[in-house]
Design a protein around this motif. Structure first.
Motif, PDB file in Angstrom:
ATOM      1  N   TYR A  18       0.798  -1.234   0.000  1.00  0.00           N
ATOM      2  CA  TYR A  18       0.000   0.000   0.000  1.00  0.00           C
ATOM      3  C   TYR A  18       0.828   1.281   0.000  1.00  0.00           C
ATOM      4  O   TYR A  18       0.272   2.376  -0.095  1.00  0.00           O
ATOM      5  N   GLY A  19       2.153   1.171   0.149  1.00  0.00           N
ATOM      6  CA  GLY A  19       2.991   2.354   0.329  1.00  0.00           C
ATOM      7  C   GLY A  19       2.887   3.362  -0.801  1.00  0.00           C
ATOM      8  O   GLY A  19       2.734   4.568  -0.561  1.00  0.00           O
ATOM      9  N   ALA A  20       2.964   2.867  -2.054  1.00  0.00           N
ATOM     10  CA  ALA A  20       2.954   3.793  -3.197  1.00  0.00           C
ATOM     11  C   ALA A  20       1.619   4.525  -3.282  1.00  0.00           C
ATOM     12  O   ALA A  20       1.577   5.738  -3.538  1.00  0.00           O
ATOM     13  N   GLU A  21       0.528   3.793  -3.036  1.00  0.00           N
ATOM     14  CA  GLU A  21      -0.811   4.413  -3.082  1.00  0.00           C
ATOM     15  C   GLU A  21      -0.953   5.453  -1.979  1.00  0.00           C
ATOM     16  O   GLU A  21      -1.490   6.547  -2.183  1.00  0.00           O
ATOM     17  N   LEU A  22      -0.464   5.077  -0.794  1.00  0.00           N
ATOM     18  CA  LEU A  22      -0.575   5.992   0.352  1.00  0.00           C
ATOM     19  C   LEU A  22       0.242   7.255   0.103  1.00  0.00           C
ATOM     20  O   LEU A  22      -0.194   8.375   0.408  1.00  0.00           O
ATOM     21  N   LEU A  23       1.426   7.086  -0.500  1.00  0.00           N
ATOM     22  CA  LEU A  23       2.261   8.252  -0.791  1.00  0.00           C
ATOM     23  C   LEU A  23       1.572   9.159  -1.814  1.00  0.00           C
ATOM     24  O   LEU A  23       1.596  10.394  -1.670  1.00  0.00           O
TER      25      LEU A  23
END
Lengths: 224, 108
Positions: A18-23
């Motif tokens: 989920y990191g890229a989406e959250l960023l």
């Protein structure tokens, strides 16, 4: 604290997913102190979630090892607690005539409160526990058990058996120490191997899930 | 066998954000930013990014929502059939509670 730094606080498997989406979302969101606090809380929750409910999230293998160690420590600790708690009661019942030879009721009472009876009960509890509490709160339960057991281990060298209400039990307890140790380690081996098998399954599921994840390379990096 | 939950209430502190996300996705797929905007417009609540993605992760784990192919770095999500059932069940429950509350207020 920058958004990238805050996202790095999340568990690696979660961040990979989920990191890229959250960023991307954070880049469109004003970074207020409330947003930072929300991310810190979120990261803490994900770490706790991994430990408490590993079946629901990707659980790193090192955490499974920690769970296994805590489980084994808990098994030892709980059995010792039961032994220390049950033996004086058995003595008291015997001294006061509740446990009479040849009396089925007395024998049953003696079995229930004796050290070996307690260990049998403990094994039964374990088997029940494996049915109703698989994966849910198991770690928390064993941390609690290990804590209580640690207290019992601290008390034991303080000559707990020498206390007035335990008078007369020493020789009997010493004689049965070997049996208790053997029984304890047998229970630990059997139940520990059951737990190890389950953790191995979880570890394999985690690796499979990692292999299945086809998320584009993240600007956050993939290292903890 | 591990019991699979079919109630939003089992999501604990994420149950309310999860309900808002399911409502937001009921009219079509959305990515994270679109969800926060839609939820703010519908409910007046501004979900924090950590709360939003915590709830998304749990909804996806239960297969109540599913990810669609990413657009740039934004990944849209859509409601699944199971998600629709859970949402419908929850809304019916809320409707019953609302009805009772409103009738008691009118009696008083």
């Amino acid at each position: 604290m920058r958004p990238e730094t805050l996202i790095r606080l999340y568990p690696r498997a979660w961040r990979e997913r989920y990191g890229a989406e959250l960023l991307a979302l954070l880049e469109a969101t004003p970074m207020t102190s409330g947003v930072r606090a929300d991310l810190l809380r979120g990261a803490a929750r994900e770490w706790v979630e991994q430990v408490v409910r590993p079946g629901d999230t990707a659980c790193p293998y090192p955490l499974l090892l920690v769970r296994q160690v805590v489980r084994l420590a808990g098994l030892t600790a709980l059995s010792w607690c039961l032994v220390l708690a049950a033996w004086p009661l058995a003595e008291w019942l015997h001294v006061n005539g509740f446990v009479m030879p040849g009396n089925a009721r007395g024998l049953l009472l003696g079995m229930l409160v004796s050290a070996r009876g307690s260990l049998a009960l403990f094994v039964g509890m374990q088997r029940g526990h494996s049915v109703w509490a698989v994966g849910r709160g198991e770690f928390v339960i064993w941390v609690g058990v290990a804590f209580v057991g640690a207290v019992a281990h601290i008390l034991d060298p303080l000559e707990l058996r020498q206390l007035p209400w335990n008078h007369g039990m020493n020789s009997a307890l010493e004689q049965s120490d070997l049996v208790l140790y053997v029984f304890n380690w047998l229970a630990m081996t059997v139940l520990g191997s059951r737990g190890a098998a389950r953790d191995a399954q979880l570890a394999e599921a985690w690796r499979s899930r990692k292999r299945a994840m086809k998320v584009p390379s993240s600007p956050l990096g993939l290292r903890d | 066998m591990k019991k699979t939950s079919d109630s939003l209430a089992d999501l604990g502190r994420f149950s309310e954000p999860a309900l808002l996300i399911l409502i937001s996705l009921a009219d079509g797929p959305k990515h994270g930013y679109a969800m926060t905007q839609d939820i703010a417009m519908v409910s007046g609540q501004k979900l924090g990014p950590g709360t939003l993605y915590g709830a998304i992760a749990r909804l996806e784990a239960r297969k109540w929502i599913e990810p669609l192919p990413a657009e740039d770095r934004r990944r849209p999500y859509k409601l699944t059939g199971a998600g629709q059932r859970v949402l419908r069940h929850r809304l019916e429950g809320l409707r019953a509670v609302t009805r009772v509350g409103a009738s008691r207020l009118s009696e008083g």
